[in-house]
Write a protein that holds these residues in place. Structure first.
Motif, mmCIF file in Angstrom:
data_model
loop_
_atom_site.group_PDB
_atom_site.id
_atom_site.type_symbol
_atom_site.label_atom_id
_atom_site.label_comp_id
_atom_site.label_asym_id
_atom_site.label_seq_id
_atom_site.Cartn_x
_atom_site.Cartn_y
_atom_site.Cartn_z
ATOM 1 N N ASN A 160 34.847 33.289 31.116
ATOM 2 C CA ASN A 160 35.238 33.346 29.418
ATOM 3 C C ASN A 160 33.664 33.756 28.993
ATOM 4 O OD1 ASN A 160 37.673 32.354 29.203
ATOM 5 N ND2 ASN A 160 37.105 30.378 29.566
ATOM 6 N N LEU A 161 33.240 34.999 29.506
ATOM 7 C CA LEU A 161 31.877 35.480 29.126
ATOM 8 C C LEU A 161 32.079 36.204 27.704
ATOM 9 C CD1 LEU A 161 30.134 36.900 32.279
ATOM 10 C CD2 LEU A 161 29.586 34.781 31.224
ATOM 11 N N PRO A 162 31.187 36.261 26.868
ATOM 12 C CA PRO A 162 31.292 37.320 25.622
ATOM 13 C C PRO A 162 31.490 38.471 26.213
ATOM 14 C CG PRO A 162 29.389 36.044 25.344
ATOM 15 C CD PRO A 162 29.934 35.591 26.911
ATOM 16 N N GLN A 163 32.017 39.286 25.444
ATOM 17 C CA GLN A 163 32.348 40.834 25.738
ATOM 18 C C GLN A 163 31.250 41.572 26.271
ATOM 19 O OE1 GLN A 163 35.540 42.304 26.095
ATOM 20 N NE2 GLN A 163 34.451 43.803 27.144
ATOM 21 N N LYS A 164 30.067 41.318 25.573
ATOM 22 C CA LYS A 164 28.647 42.176 25.715
ATOM 23 C C LYS A 164 28.061 41.474 27.040
ATOM 24 C CE LYS A 164 25.713 38.926 23.693
ATOM 25 N NZ LYS A 164 24.297 38.777 22.768
ATOM 26 N N LEU A 165 28.540 40.540 27.992
ATOM 27 C CA LEU A 165 27.950 40.322 29.035
ATOM 28 C C LEU A 165 29.116 40.518 30.091
ATOM 29 C CD1 LEU A 165 26.681 36.569 28.241
ATOM 30 C CD2 LEU A 165 25.239 39.029 28.494
ATOM 31 N N ARG A 166 30.248 41.194 29.698
ATOM 32 C CA ARG A 166 31.117 41.302 30.912
ATOM 33 C C ARG A 166 30.721 42.720 31.533
ATOM 34 N NH1 ARG A 166 36.637 39.600 27.771
ATOM 35 N NH2 ARG A 166 36.051 37.351 27.667
ATOM 36 N N PRO A 167 31.035 43.067 32.614
ATOM 37 C CA PRO A 167 30.709 44.467 33.167
ATOM 38 C C PRO A 167 31.442 45.554 32.315
ATOM 39 C CG PRO A 167 31.218 42.716 34.924
ATOM 40 C CD PRO A 167 31.614 42.011 33.656
ATOM 41 N N PRO A 168 30.824 46.365 32.030
ATOM 42 C CA PRO A 168 31.506 47.511 31.377
ATOM 43 C C PRO A 168 32.456 48.478 32.115
ATOM 44 C CG PRO A 168 29.242 48.148 31.643
ATOM 45 C CD PRO A 168 29.429 46.604 32.158
ATOM 46 N N CYS A 169 32.332 48.208 33.404
ATOM 47 C CA CYS A 169 33.102 48.931 34.250
ATOM 48 C C CYS A 169 34.399 47.958 34.821
ATOM 49 C CB CYS A 169 32.417 49.093 35.731
ATOM 50 S SG CYS A 169 31.597 47.883 36.344
ATOM 51 N N GLY A 170 34.394 46.751 34.638
ATOM 52 C CA GLY A 170 35.518 46.057 35.125
ATOM 53 C C GLY A 170 34.836 45.057 36.204
ATOM 54 N N TRP A 171 35.600 43.966 36.501
ATOM 55 C CA TRP A 171 35.095 42.919 37.533
ATOM 56 C C TRP A 171 35.369 43.729 38.895
ATOM 57 C CZ3 TRP A 171 32.227 39.585 35.909
ATOM 58 C CH2 TRP A 171 32.522 38.827 34.871
ATOM 59 N N ARG A 172 36.348 44.233 39.331
ATOM 60 C CA ARG A 172 36.535 44.794 40.541
ATOM 61 C C ARG A 172 35.565 45.879 40.910
ATOM 62 N NH1 ARG A 172 42.147 46.235 43.568
ATOM 63 N NH2 ARG A 172 42.254 43.881 42.722
ATOM 64 N N THR A 173 35.317 46.817 39.880
ATOM 65 C CA THR A 173 34.344 47.918 40.102
ATOM 66 C C THR A 173 32.871 47.086 40.296
ATOM 67 O OG1 THR A 173 35.507 49.553 39.233
ATOM 68 C CG2 THR A 173 33.425 49.999 39.456
ATOM 69 N N ALA A 174 32.675 46.104 39.508
ATOM 70 C CA ALA A 174 31.359 45.413 39.531
ATOM 71 C C ALA A 174 30.994 44.823 40.812
ATOM 72 C CB ALA A 174 31.282 44.365 38.292
ATOM 73 N N HIS A 175 31.989 44.007 41.381
ATOM 74 C CA HIS A 175 31.968 43.617 42.732
ATOM 75 C C HIS A 175 31.605 44.605 43.657
ATOM 76 C CE1 HIS A 175 32.874 39.388 41.804
ATOM 77 N NE2 HIS A 175 34.026 39.784 41.017
ATOM 78 N N GLU A 176 32.324 45.560 43.742
ATOM 79 C CA GLU A 176 32.098 46.776 44.635
ATOM 80 C C GLU A 176 30.579 47.491 44.585
ATOM 81 O OE1 GLU A 176 35.010 49.716 43.785
ATOM 82 O OE2 GLU A 176 36.496 48.322 44.579
ATOM 83 N N ILE A 177 30.007 47.419 43.188
ATOM 84 C CA ILE A 177 28.666 47.971 43.166
ATOM 85 C C ILE A 177 27.664 46.775 43.528
ATOM 86 C CG2 ILE A 177 27.190 48.287 41.146
ATOM 87 C CD1 ILE A 177 29.374 49.609 39.428
ATOM 88 N N CYS A 178 27.942 45.486 43.222
ATOM 89 C CA CYS A 178 27.278 44.386 43.647
ATOM 90 C C CYS A 178 27.368 44.387 45.285
ATOM 91 C CB CYS A 178 27.738 43.049 43.160
ATOM 92 S SG CYS A 178 27.512 42.587 41.284
ATOM 93 N N ASP A 179 28.138 44.948 45.862
ATOM 94 C CA ASP A 179 28.170 44.718 47.405
ATOM 95 C C ASP A 179 27.060 45.759 48.147
ATOM 96 O OD1 ASP A 179 29.908 42.756 47.631
ATOM 97 O OD2 ASP A 179 31.810 44.313 47.966
ATOM 98 N N THR A 180 26.941 46.792 47.165
ATOM 99 C CA THR A 180 25.707 47.806 47.670
ATOM 100 C C THR A 180 24.541 47.434 46.996
ATOM 101 O OG1 THR A 180 26.502 49.436 45.964
ATOM 102 C CG2 THR A 180 27.523 49.517 48.276
ATOM 103 N N CYS A 181 24.307 46.657 46.033
ATOM 104 C CA CYS A 181 23.113 46.415 45.455
ATOM 105 C C CYS A 181 21.891 45.610 46.339
ATOM 106 C CB CYS A 181 23.411 45.311 44.067
ATOM 107 S SG CYS A 181 21.776 45.044 43.330
ATOM 108 N N GLU A 182 20.959 45.926 46.274
ATOM 109 C CA GLU A 182 19.616 45.355 46.817
ATOM 110 C C GLU A 182 19.601 43.962 46.699
ATOM 111 O OE1 GLU A 182 15.961 46.459 44.460
ATOM 112 O OE2 GLU A 182 16.580 47.912 45.647
ATOM 113 N N ASN A 183 19.988 43.273 45.477
ATOM 114 C CA ASN A 183 19.713 41.991 45.222
ATOM 115 C C ASN A 183 20.591 40.919 46.081
ATOM 116 O OD1 ASN A 183 17.589 42.195 43.352
ATOM 117 N ND2 ASN A 183 19.246 43.161 41.748
ATOM 118 N N TYR A 184 21.724 41.517 46.088
ATOM 119 C CA TYR A 184 22.822 40.717 46.802
ATOM 120 C C TYR A 184 23.561 41.557 47.990
ATOM 121 C CZ TYR A 184 22.337 37.338 43.423
ATOM 122 O OH TYR A 184 21.703 36.486 42.527
ATOM 123 N N ASN A 185 22.791 42.279 48.755
ATOM 124 C CA ASN A 185 23.317 42.949 50.029
ATOM 125 C C ASN A 185 22.988 42.348 51.213
ATOM 126 O OD1 ASN A 185 22.141 44.479 51.999
ATOM 127 N ND2 ASN A 185 22.246 46.531 50.980
#
Length: 65
Positions: A40-65
């Motif tokens: 239930n995040l406010p719209q401005k805190l939701r990923p602009p690309c959608g959750w599924r795509t966000a998770h895919e991006i996070c999987d390749t991110c240096e912070n959570y890789n």
């Protein structure tokens, strides 16, 4: 659930490739690990690309890789 909107220090921030800027490390964790509409995040805190795509991006991110 509390979200740090304005982190007090650099240690509380992480660069996010989704928004292409530094965001709260807590928000970064939530998006990469448990992010979905049930947060239930406010719209401005939701990923602009959608959750599924966000998770895919996070999987390749240096912070959570």
């Amino acid at each position: 659930m509390d979200f740090i909107m304005k982190p007090k220090s650099e240690d509380e921030q992480a660069f996010c490739p989704i928004w292409n800027k530094k965001i709260s490390a807590g928000l970064c964790f939530d998006i990469s690990n448990i992010g979905n509409d049930s947060l239930n995040l406010p719209q401005k805190l939701r990923p602009p690309c959608g959750w599924r795509t966000a998770h895919e991006i996070c999987d390749t991110c240096e912070n959570y890789n």
